[in-house]
Motif scaffolding. Structure first.
Motif, PDB file in Angstrom:
ATOM      1  N   GLU A  28       0.805  -1.209   0.000  1.00  0.00           N
ATOM      2  CA  GLU A  28       0.000   0.000   0.000  1.00  0.00           C
ATOM      3  C   GLU A  28       0.840   1.262   0.000  1.00  0.00           C
ATOM      4  OE1 GLU A  28      -3.922   1.772   2.175  1.00  0.00           O
ATOM      5  OE2 GLU A  28      -3.550  -0.370   1.980  1.00  0.00           O
ATOM      6  N   SER A  29       1.909   1.228   0.786  1.00  0.00           N
ATOM      7  CA  SER A  29       2.800   2.384   0.803  1.00  0.00           C
ATOM      8  C   SER A  29       3.399   2.576  -0.580  1.00  0.00           C
ATOM      9  CB  SER A  29       3.947   2.162   1.787  1.00  0.00           C
ATOM     10  OG  SER A  29       3.481   1.546   2.945  1.00  0.00           O
ATOM     11  N   TRP A  30       3.786   1.466  -1.132  1.00  0.00           N
ATOM     12  CA  TRP A  30       4.371   1.494  -2.479  1.00  0.00           C
ATOM     13  C   TRP A  30       3.393   2.134  -3.462  1.00  0.00           C
ATOM     14  CZ3 TRP A  30       8.684   0.432  -5.336  1.00  0.00           C
ATOM     15  CH2 TRP A  30       8.518   0.155  -6.687  1.00  0.00           C
ATOM     16  N   ASP A  31       2.170   1.646  -3.446  1.00  0.00           N
ATOM     17  CA  ASP A  31       1.162   2.175  -4.360  1.00  0.00           C
ATOM     18  C   ASP A  31       0.975   3.675  -4.165  1.00  0.00           C
ATOM     19  OD1 ASP A  31       0.739  -0.244  -5.470  1.00  0.00           O
ATOM     20  OD2 ASP A  31      -1.096  -0.697  -4.361  1.00  0.00           O
ATOM     21  N   MET A  32       0.979   4.077  -2.900  1.00  0.00           N
ATOM     22  CA  MET A  32       0.738   5.485  -2.624  1.00  0.00           C
ATOM     23  C   MET A  32       1.859   6.355  -3.168  1.00  0.00           C
ATOM     24  SD  MET A  32      -1.020   5.711   1.040  1.00  0.00           S
ATOM     25  CE  MET A  32       0.332   6.667   1.640  1.00  0.00           C
ATOM     26  N   ILE A  33       3.051   5.917  -2.939  1.00  0.00           N
ATOM     27  CA  ILE A  33       4.193   6.687  -3.403  1.00  0.00           C
ATOM     28  C   ILE A  33       4.241   6.714  -4.928  1.00  0.00           C
ATOM     29  CG2 ILE A  33       6.715   6.853  -3.392  1.00  0.00           C
ATOM     30  CD1 ILE A  33       5.291   7.516  -0.728  1.00  0.00           C
TER      31      ILE A  33
END
Length: 1017
Positions: free
Chosen positions: A514-519
């Motif tokens: 999720e963090s990856w997607d957000m970034i």
RNA sequence: GCCGGGAUGGCGGAACUGGUAGACGCACAGGACUCAAAAUCCUGCGAUCGCAAGGUCAUGAGAGUUCGAUUCUCUCUCCCGGCACCA
């Protein structure tokens, strides 16, 4: 009688040429009248030519467009060619011809066939997706997607057809087989271009946008289904360290390890997601309420943590299982009938809500591509988990008690579905997937499961063990083909640019998808991090504007490069708080009003907050870049497809373009060093997902289309085509349109949905009720039909066959009916005209009443796409009810006019002309010809649509049925406005009614004005 | 399994918001025209009993609501399209 015979071949071409010459169907760019954009799905010009299915949709939209035109609308009704694609290339391979040449030939043939049906297309706007002047803009859109980070390169396991030697999109795989050739599809890891249709910015709009559209419900639900949104929560399960796993530790030991990992990973974890660690497994569930019943975890065999967590003694079993799973085709893996299999990894995890130690398994019923690639198994409340638990003797813990008192209907449906066992709470032999009351869930026992779902999700968020989450079934769109006949992807691979970026990059790791997607979701994202003076090497405070970040997704092993556009330091959270715009960029969905909100939203740990307060915080505005992937400059578009000698796909995953060294070798537009061109081409969808935009301004050399012209025409008001495009073309086109809308290329005034109303034509089956196909040899060629019956009869018949949206079989017998009708119209109108000339008939206008009914009916039916009933109305009007037309006399055997109506040997010429006008959208050629015959000037196609007199459509006298005990026993002719008392007297006086009554009074008397009289005895 | 759509004469199909079931067309049968055929025109055409008038049964099956149901509600059967271990 008129001696000349109806010979459509003698007049149809004549009128087609006349319309073209007079340009009456050319749409004016800036209409003063109300506009209407009527669009057909443009065809792929195959070598076989048109089949009878094509003209069905085209005729319907043509009738509609002509109807609108006659109603004073400025109508845009264009046609073009979706001409890139495999068949042309395969044909070229077989015959050694140029795809370009065969495509041109096919287009010519298609155009001839389509024109021979007399459609009112604006041919001045004709487009062709293989024309460099067109695909220049297809490439331009790709560059824009690339710039926005929505087109990316990835090694992905894609569907590979061994026969066509090319990658296929998910949508092209039908039941595990290649849609084109039927060969079983295998998985192959290959370098691909993907388009991020799943981007957060678009996916929910693709879903919610459907609501306001006037589309068939079935198509909407197909799209919804395809997008497949599920709401639930992700839950983090901590993995027990390998050495500790054999003796499940009490919480103390466990916690120590946890702290350790937090420190190790902090640097690699974006702000607010500190919970992610490499020893936690994230799962997605739609049923957080069953969390207390999660008795084991299952990872997909491809899950990145499998190797790390597997215990030595299980190593071999796990390896074997992984190998076995990788060999299976998709078809095998998704075969539902198959028994589930799996292997224990030897590792354990902790259920965060009750701290229970639960085993971790791998099994191929868990898909790597969905959610997090891992699940929590709740066998008591999930049928799949139940089956698996039974087989491998895993514990089953019931946590939801089915409601004891159920609504009657629910109860019945359970009983009939064989799930009655639930009602007794017989958890040993069955599982309960419904809601109910919580049990075995600690202090939450007794709570309603629906409510508990929210409660536990909040608890997870508060305790940093998970959060509310949404998942989609939709996958990114594989946007490259290893083929020749497609738009070249305008990208250049430059080794120098790549290494330069890599040398300058700071490396950061993500364990959390999720963090990856957000970034990664775009330029606006801001990455923030507390400064950490203890870690000299990774002292992120050094990162300045112009630096690069090499971001690695530990789970998927995906690598992305980020360019730092701006770096800002903040001494404390308070200072960050003063920058609400920045915060909004970080967390767009959360409203942050106080500092407390901020801390909560970011779920900071106390240690982290402490560190920020002591050392400060840095925030970067970043942009995703593709190092070594350099866009072809816009001014160099179109990047033309080079001529090749051989079109064979290489089978290595490279397209035939790769073997043309001269073309492949180029200079990097950025650094000038030697570089190579991308050799993949785009899929067929690339050209077809925006073509309707180009019709608005087909010759624009500077822009995709001028905003003024788009404002004048978009959106498409009516889109007609086959339902087979429900999820492919229609979803892609909506996505691209929204993208262009956001970009501003589609002006705001047009809205972000391209197709307001959609109509699907039903399939036309062969005489034998089977699908038409070359192999069955049951294909009907429109050319032959036109030759024998004429285009007008063909059009009429296709509309007469049945409801537009239903599948229906073609019948050569059926077409003779409409042909006979047109013959009759021809003969009679000619005869009427001659006799009027000879004055053996008199003209008296305005006496026909049925013409008003006809206008009303035809007008309504066209609006509702009820063309089949229109045609029967034409017949009824022309032939007259009971063979007595009310607008003219009839020919008898001796070819003499015989009075059939009260008017005698007179004809209502206005009614006849009106009839021709109404007929003209359906059978335009014969209508034009007869229109002129009757001495009119100009084209009937642009005459004003007739108006009707409502009063005259209403009958003055009605044949009223009399129902006795629900059955019609008598009829009585009465004035339409007869009152109840009047009618009662009349009815009770009838002989038949008296017979039924036998002197008794009716128990009930009912009179529905204009409809029926009903009595009960 | 889930989602969506269907089921009406020999055939394609009509029937508006519950109100004459089978419009219109095809096929078929009889007749007219023709030396004959084709074409065209006229008549008939759901099943069943009846010479007829008329009756009875009929819209996939079963129930329900209603004076009245192809239409609304429930259950079931079958067909078509889509998705399919989506947690």
């Amino acid at each position: 009688m008129g001696s000349n015979k109806y010979q459509p071949e003698k007049l149809e071409n004549k009128w087609q040429q006349a319309w073209l010459k007079a340009k009456i169907f050319q749409a004016k760019d800036f209409p003063k009248m109300k506009k209407h954009y009527v669009l057909d799905m443009f065809p792929y010009p195959s070598a076989e030519g048109l089949h009878v299915g094509h003209p069905e949709g085209y005729t319907a939209s043509d009738i509609f467009a002509r109807y609108l035109k006659m109603n004073g609308f400025e109508v845009l009704h264009p046609m073009g060619w979706d001409a890139f694609g495999l068949p042309a290339e395969n044909y070229a391979i077989r015959t050694g011809t140029q795809p370009e040449a065969t495509t041109q030939k096919n287009i010519k043939n298609f155009k001839r066939q389509i024109q021979s049906l007399g459609f009112a297309y604006d041919w001045s706007r004709e487009i062709n997706t293989t024309d460099p002047e067109y695909y220049k803009w297809t490439q331009w859109i790709f560059l824009k997607l690339f710039e926005a980070g929505l087109a990316y390169e990835a090694f992905a396991p894609i569907n590979w057809c061994p026969k066509d030697k090319t990658g296929l999109a998910n949508e092209e795989v039908v039941n595990g087989k290649c849609e084109r050739c039927g060969t079983e599809v295998v998985k192959k890891n290959i370098r691909q271009w993907l388009v991020k249709i799943t981007d957060r910015k678009y996916i929910d709009r693709l879903l919610s946008g459907l609501e306001k559209l006037d589309w068939p419900e079935s198509i909407k639900s197909l799209q919804k289904n395809w997008i497949g949104k599920s709401e639930g929560a992700t839950v983090s399960f901590s993995v027990i360290a390998r050495s500790e796993a054999t003796t499940c530790p009490p919480n103390s030991l466990w916690r120590g390890r946890r702290e350790q990992s937090r420190i190790n990973n902090e640097i690699a974890t974006p702000l607010g997601k500190l919970g992610a660690r490499n020893d936690t497994i994230e799962v997605f569930t739609t049923r957080p309420d069953t969390l207390f019943g999660a008795t084991y975890l299952v990872l997909s065999p491809e899950h990145p943590l499998v190797d790390e967590i597997t215990a030595p003694m299980q190593k071999k079993a796990v390896e074997d299982y992984k190998l076995q799973a990788s060999k299976k085709s998709d078809l095998d893996r998704t075969d539902l009938a198959k028994e589930k299999t799996g292997v224990f990894t030897g590792a354990y995890a902790i259920n965060p809500v009750n701290n229970k130690k639960i085993p971790i398994w791998i099994a191929d019923y868990v898909l790597a591509s969905y959610g997090t690639g891992a699940i929590m198994a709740v066998p008591a409340h999930d049928e799949r988990d139940f089956e698996f638990a039974k087989k491998y003797k895993l514990p089953i813990v019931k946590v939801i008690e089915p409601p004891k008192v159920m609504p009657k209907r629910t109860l019945e449906s359970f009983a009939s579905s064989g799930a009655a066992g639930h009602l007794q709470g017989d958890i040993e032999s069955d599982c309960w997937i419904g809601g109910g009351v919580m049990v075995n869930s600690g202090k939450y026992d007794g709570m309603d499961s629906l409510k508990f779902s929210k409660v536990i999700t909040d608890w997870l968020e508060k305790n940093d063990k998970g959060h509310q989450a949404v998942q989609y079934k939709l996958r990114d769109w594989v946007f490259s083909r290893q083929r020749y006949w497609g738009e070249p992807i305008p990208i250049i691979h430059c080794e120098k640019c790549k290494t330069d970026v890599e040398l300058n990059a700071y490396e950061i790791h993500f364990y959390n998808q999720e963090s990856w997607d957000m970034i990664m979701s775009g330029e606006k994202t801001v990455e923030t991090r507390a400064l950490n003076p203890d870690e000299k090497l990774k002292y992120f405070g050094n990162i300045k504007k112009g630096n690069f970040l090499r971001a690695v997704n530990k789970q998927t092993k995906q690598v992305q490069f980020l360019e730092v556009l701006e770096a800002k330091a903040f001494a404390s959270l308070e200072e960050l708080f003063k920058r609400p715009i920045l915060i909004k960029q970080i967390y767009p969905k959360i409203s942050i009003k106080t500092l407390k909100d901020l801390k909560q939203a970011f779920s900071f740990t106390p240690e982290y907050v402490d560190r920020i307060q002591r050392h400060g915080l840095i925030a970067w505005k970043i942009k995703k870049i593709q190092p070594g992937l350099i866009a072809v400059p816009e001014k160099d578009l179109p990047l033309e497809l080079p001529r090749v000698k051989a079109y064979q796909p290489t089978g290595t995953g490279e397209s035939p373009l790769a073997s043309i060294e001269k073309w492949v070798k180029t200079k990097c537009p950025k650094c000038g060093s030697k570089a190579r061109r991308e050799t993949n081409t785009m899929p067929q969808w690339a050209g077809s997902n925006w073509y309707f935009i180009r019709y608005c301004d087909p010759n624009n050399e500077k822009q995709i289309a001028s905003p003024e012209k788009l404002k004048a025409w978009l959106p498409v008001d009516l889109y007609v085509g086959g339902a087979e495009h429900a999820v492919l073309h229609l979803l892609y086109a909506r996505f691209i349109y929204k993208f262009l809308f956001d970009l501003g290329s589609v002006p705001k005034e047009c809205g972000d949905e391209p197709f307001m109303k959609l109509k699907n034509q039903g399939l036309i089956l062969a005489q034998d009720n089977q699908k038409m196909s070359k192999s069955r040899g049951n294909v009907v060629n429109p050319d032959e039909v036109i030759k024998e019956f004429g285009a007008d009869a063909m059009r009429m018949y296709e509309m007469f066959m049945g409801p537009f949206e239903d599948a229906k079989p073609w019948s050569i017998n059926g077409i003779v009916g409409v042909k006979r009708f047109l013959d009759r119209v021809w003969v009679d109108v000619n005869a009427l005209h001659d006799d009027v000339e000879k004055q053996s008939l008199t003209v008296r206008n305005g006496f026909s009443k049925s013409i008003h009914g006809l206008i009303k009916k035809v007008t309504q039916d066209i609006k509702n796409f009820g063309f089949n009933t229109c045609i029967s109305e034409f017949m009824i009007f022309f032939n007259g009810k009971d063979g007595k037309p009310d607008w003219r006399p009839k020919l008898n055997k001796q070819d003499e006019w015989e009075a059939v109506s009260e008017i005698g040997k007179a004809i209502d010429m206005d009614a006849l002309k009106t009839f021709l006008k109404l007929l003209s959208p359906f059978a335009p050629h014969i209508a034009e010809e007869l229109w002129r015959l009757l001495g009119n000037k100009g084209f009937i196609a642009i005459e004003a649509w007739p108006k009707y007199d409502e009063l005259k459509t209403q009958a003055k006298e009605i044949e009223m049925p009399i129902q006795i005990n629900g059955k019609v026993r008598d009829r009585i002719i009465v004035p339409a406005d007869t009152s109840e008392t009047e009618i009662k007297a009349m009815v009770l006086g009838r002989e038949k009614v008296k017979n039924w009554l036998q002197g008794k009074e009716p128990k009930n008397f009912r009179y529905i004005k204009g409809k029926i009289v009903s009595l009960v005895i």
